[in-house]
Design a protein around this motif. Structure first.
Motif, PDB file in Angstrom:
ATOM      1  N   PRO A   1       0.833  -1.212   0.000  1.00 13.18           N
ATOM      2  CA  PRO A   1       0.000   0.000   0.000  1.00 13.18           C
ATOM      3  C   PRO A   1       0.865   1.260   0.000  1.00 13.18           C
ATOM      4  O   PRO A   1       2.073   1.207   0.232  1.00 13.18           O
ATOM      5  CB  PRO A   1      -0.801  -0.123   1.293  1.00 13.18           C
ATOM      6  N   ALA A   2       0.238   2.398  -0.248  1.00 14.59           N
ATOM      7  CA  ALA A   2       0.966   3.669  -0.289  1.00 14.59           C
ATOM      8  C   ALA A   2       1.473   4.071   1.094  1.00 14.59           C
ATOM      9  O   ALA A   2       2.462   4.795   1.210  1.00 14.59           O
ATOM     10  CB  ALA A   2       0.068   4.761  -0.862  1.00 14.59           C
ATOM     11  N   LYS A   3       0.793   3.602   2.148  1.00  9.43           N
ATOM     12  CA  LYS A   3       1.225   3.862   3.513  1.00  9.43           C
ATOM     13  C   LYS A   3       0.815   2.679   4.375  1.00  9.43           C
ATOM     14  O   LYS A   3       0.014   1.837   3.962  1.00  9.43           O
ATOM     15  CB  LYS A   3       0.602   5.148   4.050  1.00  9.43           C
ATOM     16  N   ASN A   4       1.349   2.622   5.566  1.00  4.14           N
ATOM     17  CA  ASN A   4       1.025   1.524   6.476  1.00  4.14           C
ATOM     18  C   ASN A   4      -0.460   1.529   6.808  1.00  4.14           C
ATOM     19  O   ASN A   4      -1.023   2.550   7.176  1.00  4.14           O
ATOM     20  CB  ASN A   4       1.843   1.665   7.765  1.00  4.14           C
ATOM     21  N   ILE A   5      -1.117   0.367   6.644  1.00  2.92           N
ATOM     22  CA  ILE A   5      -2.554   0.260   6.881  1.00  2.92           C
ATOM     23  C   ILE A   5      -2.900  -0.733   7.990  1.00  2.92           C
ATOM     24  O   ILE A   5      -4.062  -0.983   8.256  1.00  2.92           O
ATOM     25  CB  ILE A   5      -3.305  -0.124   5.586  1.00  2.92           C
TER      26      ILE A   5
END
Length: 234
Positions: A84-88
């Motif tokens: 993902p584009a950032k930690n989810i």
């Protein structure tokens, strides 16, 4: 943000079983998890079933993505990778793997655990034979030094026990993919209240459905018990 497929992975192929491995800063363990999944998928192939792996690397920044790229490109098993584009978070990572899956069933394997070579085939037969929404079996709990600490997920589904004594079933199980999608997978809102309740809530929700949960008597895999393991802190 990033996607990758190895040469064995066909974009539009429907799999019988896909192994979902999520990881965040588990570079030291993930190779063993992937290796165990590859062996179990070879067991499926011998039965005429199609299996694959989806790795969701949750922006750990520890080199896990690069390592998994190497492992995927060296493998003859279909492997696709997502970042993902950032930690989810764990729940978000699992749901990302779920919603992007084109498999009939989904097996959850944490990056520090291992599945036994015959487990996927046995769980798949059990789930299909019982028209179950999920199938699981006992897991050997082992320490980093190899010491055996007993078992978890070692009893059949029991709603009364689940509601009065807490969760005793690990996430390492085979699920009907379409049912999970239809019921929205793992509940990410629970992270606002307590770490780790998403598995508990999912099992309770599955026990309330009109389809059975199947229990396999034989051991399915290994659960690695570390100082930061969820089983120590819940």
């Amino acid at each position: 943000a990033k996607k990758h497929r190895n040469q064995a992975s066909a974009r539009d192929e429907t799999l019988d079983v896909e192994v979902l491995i999520t990881l965040f800063r588990y570079k030291d363990y993930v190779a063993q998890a992937i290796g165990s999944a590859e062996l179990a998928i070879e067991g499926l192939k011998a039965r005429g079933l199609k299996g694959g792996i989806v790795v969701v690397e949750d922006c750990g920044g520890d080199g896990s993505w690069e390592l998994c790229l190497e492992l995927a490109d060296e493998s003859s098993v279909p492997i696709r990778m997502l970042q993902p584009a950032k930690n989810i978070g764990l729940t978000g990572a699992r749901n990302l793997g779920l919603t992007s899956s084109k498999s009939h069933t989904l097996f959850v394997l944490d990056a520090d655990n291992r599945v036994h070579p015959t487990a996927l085939a046995a769980l798949y037969d059990l789930l299909r034979g019982n028209e179950a929404v999920a199938a699981y079996g006992p897991l050997d709990v082992v320490t980093l030094s190899g010491e055996h600490m007993g078992q978890i997920s070692d009893s059949p589904p029991d709603r009364k026990r689940m509601m009065t004594q807490g969760n005793y079933i690990d996430a390492m199980a085979l699920f009907d993919t379409e049912h999970l999608k239809a019921t929205s997978g793992w509940d990410s809102e629970l992270l606002r209240h307590c770490w780790g309740l998403e598995d508990y809530e999912l099992w309770v929700r599955l026990m309330r459905s009109n389809r059975p949960i199947a229990f396999l008597q034989e051991t399915v895999g290994e659960y690695l018990l570390k100082e930061n393991s969820m089983a120590r802190h819940l």
